[in-house]
Design an enzyme around this catalytic site. Structure first.
Site, PDB file in Angstrom:
ATOM      1  N   HIS A  49     -10.813 -16.762   0.417  1.00 29.71           N
ATOM      2  CA  HIS A  49      -9.740 -15.986   1.071  1.00 29.71           C
ATOM      3  C   HIS A  49      -9.360 -16.613   2.402  1.00 29.71           C
ATOM      4  O   HIS A  49     -10.124 -17.394   2.975  1.00 29.71           O
ATOM      5  CB  HIS A  49     -10.180 -14.533   1.304  1.00 29.71           C
ATOM      6  CG  HIS A  49     -10.100 -13.680   0.075  1.00 29.71           C
ATOM      7  ND1 HIS A  49     -11.127 -13.574  -0.820  1.00 29.71           N
ATOM      8  CD2 HIS A  49      -9.091 -12.893  -0.400  1.00 29.71           C
ATOM      9  CE1 HIS A  49     -10.766 -12.772  -1.806  1.00 29.71           C
ATOM     10  NE2 HIS A  49      -9.528 -12.340  -1.582  1.00 29.71           N
TER      11      HIS A  49
ATOM     12  N   LYS B 199      -9.764 -12.692   6.817  1.00 31.06           N
ATOM     13  CA  LYS B 199     -10.412 -11.597   6.057  1.00 31.06           C
ATOM     14  C   LYS B 199     -11.763 -11.297   6.704  1.00 31.06           C
ATOM     15  O   LYS B 199     -12.541 -12.200   6.977  1.00 31.06           O
ATOM     16  CB  LYS B 199     -10.590 -11.989   4.589  1.00 31.06           C
ATOM     17  CG  LYS B 199     -11.176 -10.874   3.741  1.00 31.06           C
ATOM     18  CD  LYS B 199     -11.060 -11.160   2.253  1.00 31.06           C
ATOM     19  CE  LYS B 199     -11.710 -10.087   1.398  1.00 31.06           C
ATOM     20  NZ  LYS B 199     -11.094  -8.759   1.534  1.00 31.06           N
TER      21      LYS B 199
HETATM   22  P1  NAD Z   1      -4.904  -5.957   8.091  1.00 33.15           P
HETATM   23  O1  NAD Z   1      -6.068  -6.087   9.003  1.00 33.15           O
HETATM   24  O2  NAD Z   1      -3.750  -6.880   8.260  1.00 33.15           O
HETATM   25  O3  NAD Z   1      -4.349  -4.461   8.119  1.00 33.15           O
HETATM   26  C1  NAD Z   1      -5.151  -3.321   8.309  1.00 33.15           C
HETATM   27  C2  NAD Z   1      -4.357  -2.349   9.146  1.00 33.15           C
HETATM   28  O4  NAD Z   1      -5.088  -1.119   9.239  1.00 33.15           O
HETATM   29  C3  NAD Z   1      -4.141  -2.854  10.589  1.00 33.15           C
HETATM   30  O5  NAD Z   1      -2.760  -2.840  10.923  1.00 33.15           O
HETATM   31  C4  NAD Z   1      -4.937  -1.867  11.440  1.00 33.15           C
HETATM   32  O6  NAD Z   1      -4.354  -1.628  12.715  1.00 33.15           O
HETATM   33  C5  NAD Z   1      -4.874  -0.621  10.563  1.00 33.15           C
HETATM   34  N1  NAD Z   1      -5.911   0.350  10.931  1.00 33.15           N
HETATM   35  C6  NAD Z   1      -7.179   0.121  11.321  1.00 33.15           C
HETATM   36  N2  NAD Z   1      -7.809   1.272  11.606  1.00 33.15           N
HETATM   37  C7  NAD Z   1      -6.897   2.259  11.417  1.00 33.15           C
HETATM   38  C8  NAD Z   1      -6.934   3.672  11.548  1.00 33.15           C
HETATM   39  N3  NAD Z   1      -8.056   4.304  11.951  1.00 33.15           N
HETATM   40  N4  NAD Z   1      -5.828   4.384  11.228  1.00 33.15           N
HETATM   41  C9  NAD Z   1      -4.690   3.753  10.830  1.00 33.15           C
HETATM   42  N5  NAD Z   1      -4.597   2.408  10.695  1.00 33.15           N
HETATM   43  C10 NAD Z   1      -5.679   1.673  10.970  1.00 33.15           C
HETATM   44  O7  NAD Z   1      -5.519  -6.113   6.607  1.00 33.15           O
HETATM   45  P2  NAD Z   1      -4.783  -6.382   5.221  1.00 33.15           P
HETATM   46  O8  NAD Z   1      -4.879  -7.805   4.841  1.00 33.15           O
HETATM   47  O9  NAD Z   1      -3.434  -5.715   5.228  1.00 33.15           O
HETATM   48  O10 NAD Z   1      -5.750  -5.585   4.236  1.00 33.15           O
HETATM   49  C11 NAD Z   1      -6.009  -4.213   4.416  1.00 33.15           C
HETATM   50  C12 NAD Z   1      -7.069  -3.770   3.428  1.00 33.15           C
HETATM   51  O11 NAD Z   1      -6.574  -3.893   2.094  1.00 33.15           O
HETATM   52  C13 NAD Z   1      -8.363  -4.592   3.477  1.00 33.15           C
HETATM   53  O12 NAD Z   1      -9.459  -3.756   3.196  1.00 33.15           O
HETATM   54  C14 NAD Z   1      -8.166  -5.593   2.361  1.00 33.15           C
HETATM   55  O13 NAD Z   1      -9.372  -6.112   1.839  1.00 33.15           O
HETATM   56  C15 NAD Z   1      -7.471  -4.708   1.340  1.00 33.15           C
HETATM   57  N6  NAD Z   1      -6.679  -5.443   0.358  1.00 33.15           N
HETATM   58  C16 NAD Z   1      -6.712  -4.935  -0.898  1.00 33.15           C
HETATM   59  C17 NAD Z   1      -5.976  -5.540  -1.867  1.00 33.15           C
HETATM   60  C18 NAD Z   1      -5.969  -4.937  -3.245  1.00 33.15           C
HETATM   61  O14 NAD Z   1      -5.338  -5.492  -4.132  1.00 33.15           O
HETATM   62  N7  NAD Z   1      -6.652  -3.808  -3.451  1.00 33.15           N
HETATM   63  C19 NAD Z   1      -5.181  -6.667  -1.582  1.00 33.15           C
HETATM   64  C20 NAD Z   1      -5.147  -7.143  -0.281  1.00 33.15           C
HETATM   65  C21 NAD Z   1      -5.913  -6.503   0.698  1.00 33.15           C
END
Ligand code: NAD
Length: 262
Positions: A148, A152
C-alpha cells in the site's frame, strides 16, 4: 411516482476516500448527500454543490445510510448514534478491534450493517478463489503479501487479514489451523507447516495490491489483485450504499453482493 433519493452521510469525509465518495454521491441522482462529517474541516472545491463539513455526526440531519471510511476511533464513536437512529451502516474503516466489531455486528439484529475491509468486486472474487485454492493446496506453504501507499497507518491491511482468515478456514477443513506470522527475525528455525506468513510493504502511491502465494514441491501458485486507483473502492461503496438501503436487519459482507451478481 419517482423514488425518493437515499439520504447519505459520509464519515471521514475530508479523507482520501471520503473526498472521492462525497463527490460521487453528490453527482449521483439516486442519492442525496446530507452530511459530510470529519474532525478536520478541510474544505476544498470539488466542482459540485455539497454540504459543509461538520465535526460531529450527532449534528447530521436525518440520513438513511452512513458510509464510514474513517478511523477505528471514529467508527467506535459512531456506534451510539447509528444505534439510536436505526440507520444502515457501511463500515469500510479497517483496523477496528474485535470488541468494537462485535458491538457493530450486534446492531445487525435490528438494522442493516455491511462490513467490508475491501469494497472492490475483484477482492470479493479473490476471497472465493482463495478458499477454493486453500482447500486444494492445504499442504503447500502459504504466504500473503500486501502493498500500500506510504501513508497507510495500519499493517497488515484489513484485506490481508481477511484473506488469511479465509485461507485458514479452508485449510483447517483439511489440516489443523495455522498460526499467522508477521515477523521471522526473532527466531532461528525452519518454516513449520502450520503457519501463514503475512508481509506488509509500504511505499509511494500504491492504491493496494494483495498476493496469496502457495509454495509446493517444485511448483508455485499465486492469486493477485491490484487496485490501480482508489476509485474502485468508492464505486464499490456507492453500489453497497444503494443495495443496503433496500435491506432489512442483518450483517452483510461482499460475499452477499457476489451472490447477487453470480
Ligand atoms: P484518511 O486518513 O485519508 O481519512 C480518514 C479521515 O477520517 C480523515 O479525514 C480524518 O480527519 C477523519 N477522522 C479521524 N477521526 C475522526 C473522527 N473522530 N470523526 C470524524 N472524522 C475523523 O484515510 P483513507 O485512505 O480515506 O481511509 C480511511 C479508512 O478507510 C481507513 O481505515 C482505510 O484503511 C479504509 N479503506 C477501506 C477501503 C475499503 O475498500 N473498505 C478502501 C480504502 C480505505
Amino acid at each position: 411516482m419517482s423514488q425518493q433519493p437515499i439520504r447519505v452521510a459520509v464519515l471521514g469525509a475530508a479523507g482520501r476516500m471520503g473526498r472521492i465518495l462525497s463527490s460521487m454521491f453528490a453527482r449521483d441522482a439516486r442519492f442525496e448527500l446530507v452530511a459530510r462529517v470529519d474532525r478536520h474541516r478541510r474544505e476544498e472545491s470539488m466542482g459540485v454543490c455539497m454540504p459543509s463539513i461538520i465535526e460531529d455526526l450527532n449534528d447530521a440531519p436525518k440520513f438513511d445510510v452512513l458510509v464510514d471510511f474513517s478511523t477505528p476511533e471514529a467508527t467506535e464513536s459512531a456506534l451510539d448514534i447509528v444505534d439510536r437512529r436505526g440507520v444502515a451502516w457501511l463500515v469500510a474503516t479497517t483496523g477496528v478491534g474485535d470488541e468494537v466489531r462485535e458491538k457493530i455486528e450486534s446492531l445487525g439484529a435490528k438494522q442493516p450493517i455491511f462490513i467490508a475491509a475491501n469494497t472492490s468486486l475483484g477482492i470479493a472474487l479473490m476471497q472465493r478463489l482463495a478458499a477454493q485454492a486453500a482447500a486444494v493446496l492445504a499442504e503447500w506453504d502459504c504466504e500473503i503479501v500486501e502493498t500500500h501507499h506510504r501513508n497507510k497507518v495500519d499493517a497488515p491491511s484489513g484485506t490481508a487479514k481477511a484473506l488469511a482468515e479465509t485461507v485458514n478456514r479452508a485449510r483447517a477443513s483439511v489440516l489443523r489451523r495455522a498460526d499467522f506470522v508477521y515477523d521471522r527475525t526473532v527466531r532461528r528455525s525452519a518454516r513449520p507447516d502450520d503457519e501463514i506468513g503475512i508481509s506488509a510493504l509500504r511505499g509511494g502511491t500504491v492504491a493496494g495490491q494483495h498476493q496469496i502465494l502457495w509454495f509446493g514441491n517444485h511448483e508455485q501458485f499465486e492469486i493477485r489483485h491490484t487496485a490501480e486507483d482508489r476509485d474502485i473502492f468508492a464505486h464499490g461503496a456507492v453500489k453497497i450504499a444503494s443495495w443496503i438501503a433496500q435491506q432489512g436487519p442483518g450483517v452483510y459482507t461482499m460475499d452477499r453482493i457476489l451472490d447477487d451478481i453470480l
